[in-house]
Every structure is written in structure tokens, then in C-alpha cells.
Motif scaffolding. Structure first.
Motif, mmCIF file in Angstrom:
data_model
loop_
_atom_site.group_PDB
_atom_site.id
_atom_site.type_symbol
_atom_site.label_atom_id
_atom_site.label_comp_id
_atom_site.label_asym_id
_atom_site.label_seq_id
_atom_site.Cartn_x
_atom_site.Cartn_y
_atom_site.Cartn_z
ATOM 1 N N ALA A 1 2.154 9.329 -5.699
ATOM 2 C CA ALA A 1 2.864 10.624 -5.628
ATOM 3 C C ALA A 1 3.624 11.128 -6.680
ATOM 4 O O ALA A 1 3.857 12.158 -6.928
ATOM 5 N N ALA A 2 4.261 10.115 -7.294
ATOM 6 C CA ALA A 2 4.993 10.380 -8.479
ATOM 7 C C ALA A 2 4.378 10.485 -9.848
ATOM 8 O O ALA A 2 4.884 10.439 -10.993
ATOM 9 N N ASN A 3 2.967 10.469 -9.741
ATOM 10 C CA ASN A 3 2.046 10.577 -10.679
ATOM 11 C C ASN A 3 2.106 9.304 -11.707
ATOM 12 O O ASN A 3 2.135 9.313 -13.026
ATOM 13 N N GLN A 4 2.800 8.276 -11.210
ATOM 14 C CA GLN A 4 2.616 6.652 -12.096
ATOM 15 C C GLN A 4 1.597 6.095 -11.623
ATOM 16 O O GLN A 4 1.770 4.914 -10.894
ATOM 17 N N TYR A 5 0.442 6.379 -12.205
ATOM 18 C CA TYR A 5 -0.931 5.754 -11.971
ATOM 19 C C TYR A 5 -0.959 4.456 -12.193
ATOM 20 O O TYR A 5 -1.615 3.348 -11.772
ATOM 21 N N THR A 6 -0.225 3.988 -13.496
ATOM 22 C CA THR A 6 -0.278 2.549 -13.638
ATOM 23 C C THR A 6 0.121 1.619 -12.759
ATOM 24 O O THR A 6 0.001 0.748 -12.629
ATOM 25 N N ALA B 1 -7.143 5.975 -8.522
ATOM 26 C CA ALA B 1 -5.945 5.977 -9.571
ATOM 27 C C ALA B 1 -6.050 5.674 -11.039
ATOM 28 O O ALA B 1 -5.823 6.281 -11.819
ATOM 29 N N GLU B 2 -7.436 4.979 -11.092
ATOM 30 C CA GLU B 2 -7.869 4.478 -12.618
ATOM 31 C C GLU B 2 -8.178 5.922 -13.121
ATOM 32 O O GLU B 2 -8.171 6.262 -14.335
ATOM 33 N N GLY B 3 -9.244 6.796 -12.369
ATOM 34 C CA GLY B 3 -9.724 7.924 -12.612
ATOM 35 C C GLY B 3 -8.744 8.915 -13.088
ATOM 36 O O GLY B 3 -8.697 9.516 -13.860
ATOM 37 N N LEU B 4 -7.625 8.922 -12.288
ATOM 38 C CA LEU B 4 -6.529 9.784 -12.387
ATOM 39 C C LEU B 4 -5.650 9.549 -13.672
ATOM 40 O O LEU B 4 -4.984 10.408 -14.272
ATOM 41 N N MET C 1 0.740 -1.203 0.080
ATOM 42 C CA MET C 1 0.120 -0.017 0.050
ATOM 43 C C MET C 1 0.877 1.287 -0.034
ATOM 44 O O MET C 1 0.567 2.218 -0.586
ATOM 45 N N LYS C 2 2.153 1.204 0.931
ATOM 46 C CA LYS C 2 2.878 2.415 0.673
ATOM 47 C C LYS C 2 3.560 2.548 -0.631
ATOM 48 O O LYS C 2 3.733 3.536 -0.963
ATOM 49 N N ALA C 3 3.611 1.644 -1.313
ATOM 50 C CA ALA C 3 4.476 1.531 -2.495
ATOM 51 C C ALA C 3 3.341 2.112 -3.454
ATOM 52 O O ALA C 3 3.962 2.943 -4.269
ATOM 53 N N ALA C 4 2.302 1.684 -3.402
ATOM 54 C CA ALA C 4 1.102 2.260 -4.231
ATOM 55 C C ALA C 4 1.144 3.790 -4.144
ATOM 56 O O ALA C 4 0.667 4.583 -5.027
ATOM 57 N N VAL C 5 0.874 4.188 -3.175
ATOM 58 C CA VAL C 5 0.911 5.715 -2.600
ATOM 59 C C VAL C 5 1.860 6.389 -3.163
ATOM 60 O O VAL C 5 1.849 7.443 -3.745
ATOM 61 N N ALA C 6 3.012 5.883 -3.018
ATOM 62 C CA ALA C 6 4.198 6.541 -3.402
ATOM 63 C C ALA C 6 4.471 6.788 -5.023
ATOM 64 O O ALA C 6 4.756 7.878 -5.494
ATOM 65 N N TYR C 7 3.794 5.474 -5.644
ATOM 66 C CA TYR C 7 3.847 5.876 -7.227
ATOM 67 C C TYR C 7 2.738 6.722 -7.401
ATOM 68 O O TYR C 7 2.933 7.478 -8.350
ATOM 69 N N GLU D 1 -1.329 -1.311 -10.473
ATOM 70 C CA GLU D 1 -0.729 -2.534 -10.750
ATOM 71 C C GLU D 1 -0.432 -3.105 -9.186
ATOM 72 O O GLU D 1 -0.803 -4.230 -8.760
ATOM 73 N N VAL D 2 0.099 -2.285 -8.097
ATOM 74 C CA VAL D 2 0.303 -2.645 -7.070
ATOM 75 C C VAL D 2 -0.804 -2.840 -6.151
ATOM 76 O O VAL D 2 -1.258 -3.804 -5.224
ATOM 77 N N TYR D 3 -1.890 -1.823 -6.203
ATOM 78 C CA TYR D 3 -3.217 -2.187 -5.672
ATOM 79 C C TYR D 3 -3.849 -3.458 -6.023
ATOM 80 O O TYR D 3 -4.520 -4.240 -5.187
ATOM 81 N N ASP D 4 -3.545 -3.877 -7.261
ATOM 82 C CA ASP D 4 -4.137 -5.184 -7.869
ATOM 83 C C ASP D 4 -3.217 -6.398 -6.928
ATOM 84 O O ASP D 4 -4.061 -7.240 -6.677
ATOM 85 N N ARG D 5 -2.048 -6.351 -6.646
ATOM 86 C CA ARG D 5 -1.362 -7.178 -6.006
ATOM 87 C C ARG D 5 -1.984 -7.327 -4.357
ATOM 88 O O ARG D 5 -2.228 -8.593 -3.924
#
Length: 235
Positions: free
Chosen positions: A195-200, A229-232, A187-193, A204-208
Motif C-alpha cells: 500500500a506504501a508502494n514499497q514493493y521490495t 509485487a515482483e511485477g509491480l 502477511m498484513k505487514a507485506a500488504v501494508a508495504y 522480503e516479507v512474503y519470502d519470510r
């Protein structure tokens, strides 16, 4: 009698007569030892020195590790009491984590001092120092090592290195993955992504989390944040 005939008879005698074979082997061994005596002595001495040296090194490391644990006792007390400066730098009479890490860094306790020094530095807002200490920490304890990777992620995130942070959070999650901590780190990894505007990558991490840890408390948040994230990502 030809040389070939004599050679065949000699070989026949070795096959048919075990005593003759033994004599030949013993004689050959004695000749080899005589010719290479100094070399063999050197090899035996080197092996003996390596064994003794290894034993002495192990004993020395054990002693140093015990000294480091004793030196760290007061620093751990200060950390628990939230006296961060004393925990890191000592109180004038007792060493802090910084000194223990420098003096006993090759021992298990010394490496643990690096971990604690990283924790203290992180709490003090000294993010690069925290990162330096935590990168020195290596442990076969699966929980502590994963925690160290996650804390390195925290330090990188505070330093504005969002992608590096996400990578370290994933590394923490994958280090001896387990149902309790791994989804938290993901979850922390996904939030960091995000924050970097790397929504794809975030999706993927949320899916994991949703797929690999369906019973974890983080699943509901993972589904909610994934939709966001999908909306963004479509904007």
C-alpha cells in the motif's frame, strides 16, 4: 626492641594463635559499631522501611487489581453484546473500560482495560484514540501483547501511516513468534508495504512467510502476492 620487630611478632601471634585473631576481629567489630552506630541504625531502618513498603505496595496493587476486574465485568459483557458505547463509557451505574483504565491503569486489569478500550475505539472508527489506548497496554501474555501491536498497526493503517503499520505488524509477528499468528501478521505487514508502494520490502516479507512458515495456510497467498509485487516492482 624495634617497632618493626614488635609488629612482626604481633602478626605472627595472630597467625599462630586463633584466639588472638578472634579477639582482634571482635574488638575491631565493636569499635566499628561504636563509631558508626547512628549510620548502621539508619541503614537498618531504611531496609526495614523498604521491605514493609514493598509488601504494602504489593498488597495494595493486589486489592486494586481485584477491584478493577470487578469493575470491568459489565463492560466486558457490553463488548461481547457489541454495545460499544456502554462498553467504553459505562451505563451510568457501571464503569466502562475508559474509567477503569484511568482509575486502575497501574494494575494488570487496568492495562487490560486499555486494551479493550483500544479495541472498542478501533471498532468505532476512532483510530487515534484506539492507538493511544493500545500504546498504554503492556502485558507478559505473548498472544495479547502481539495482538496489541497488530491492532496498533490497524489504527496506523487507517490513519494513512502505512510504513508505521507495516513495522508494527512485523513487531507483532516477531513477539514470541509462533506458527499460527506470526504468518498472519507478516502477511498484513507485506500488504501494508504494498500500500506504501514499497514493493521490495513487501517481497522480503512474503519470502519470510514462505521460508519460515512453509506449512502455514498463508503460504499460497504469500507466493501469489509475491509474484504480483515482483511485477509491480519492475514497473
Amino acid at each position: 626492641m624495634s617497632n618493626n620487630t614488635m609488629k612482626r611478632e604481633s602478626e605472627f601471634e595472630l597467625v599462630e594463635n586463633p584466639d588472638a585473631l578472634a579477639d582482634r576481629l571482635v574488638g575491631g567489630s565493636e569499635d566499628f559499631v561504636a563509631r558508626h552506630k547512628n549510620l548502621l541504625i539508619g541503614i537498618f531502618v531504611a531496609i526495614a522501611a523498604a521491605v514493609v513498603g514493598g509488601f504494602l505496595y504489593y498488597q495494595n496493587q493486589q486489592t486494586k487489581n481485584e477491584e478493577a476486574l470487578a469493575a470491568m465485568f459489565q463492560a466486558e459483557y457490553y463488548l461481547e453484546a457489541d454495545s460499544l458505547s456502554k462498553a467504553l463509557n459505562g451505563d451510568g451505574q457501571n464503569e466502562g473500560f475508559k474509567a477503569v483504565a484511568e482509575e486502575y491503569g497501574s494494575t494488570k486489569a487496568g492495562k487490560l482495560a486499555n486494551f479493550y478500550a483500544g479495541v472498542v475505539s478501533l471498532k468505532q472508527g476512532k483510530y487515534q484514540e484506539a492507538l493511544n489506548y493500545l500504546e498504554e497496554f503492556k502485558s507478559d501474555d505473548l498472544l495479547l501483547q502481539a495482538r496489541a501491536y497488530s491492532l496498533q498497526g490497524d489504527a496506523n493503517l487507517e490513519l494513512g501511516k502505512k510504513e508505521e503499520a507495516a513495522s508494527l505488524y512485523k513487531k507483532a509477528a516477531e513477539h514470541k513468534a509462533n506458527d499460527f499468528f506470526s504468518p498472519q501478521y507478516l502477511m498484513k505487514a507485506a500488504v501494508a508495504y504494498e500500500a506504501a508502494n514499497q514493493y521490495t520490502e513487501a517481497i522480503e516479507v512474503y519470502d519470510r512467510v514462505i521460508t519460515d512458515y512453509p506449512l502455514s495456510p498463508e503460504v499460497n497467498d504469500a507466493k501469489k502476492y509475491k509474484a504480483r509485487a515482483e511485477g509491480l516492482a519492475k514497473k
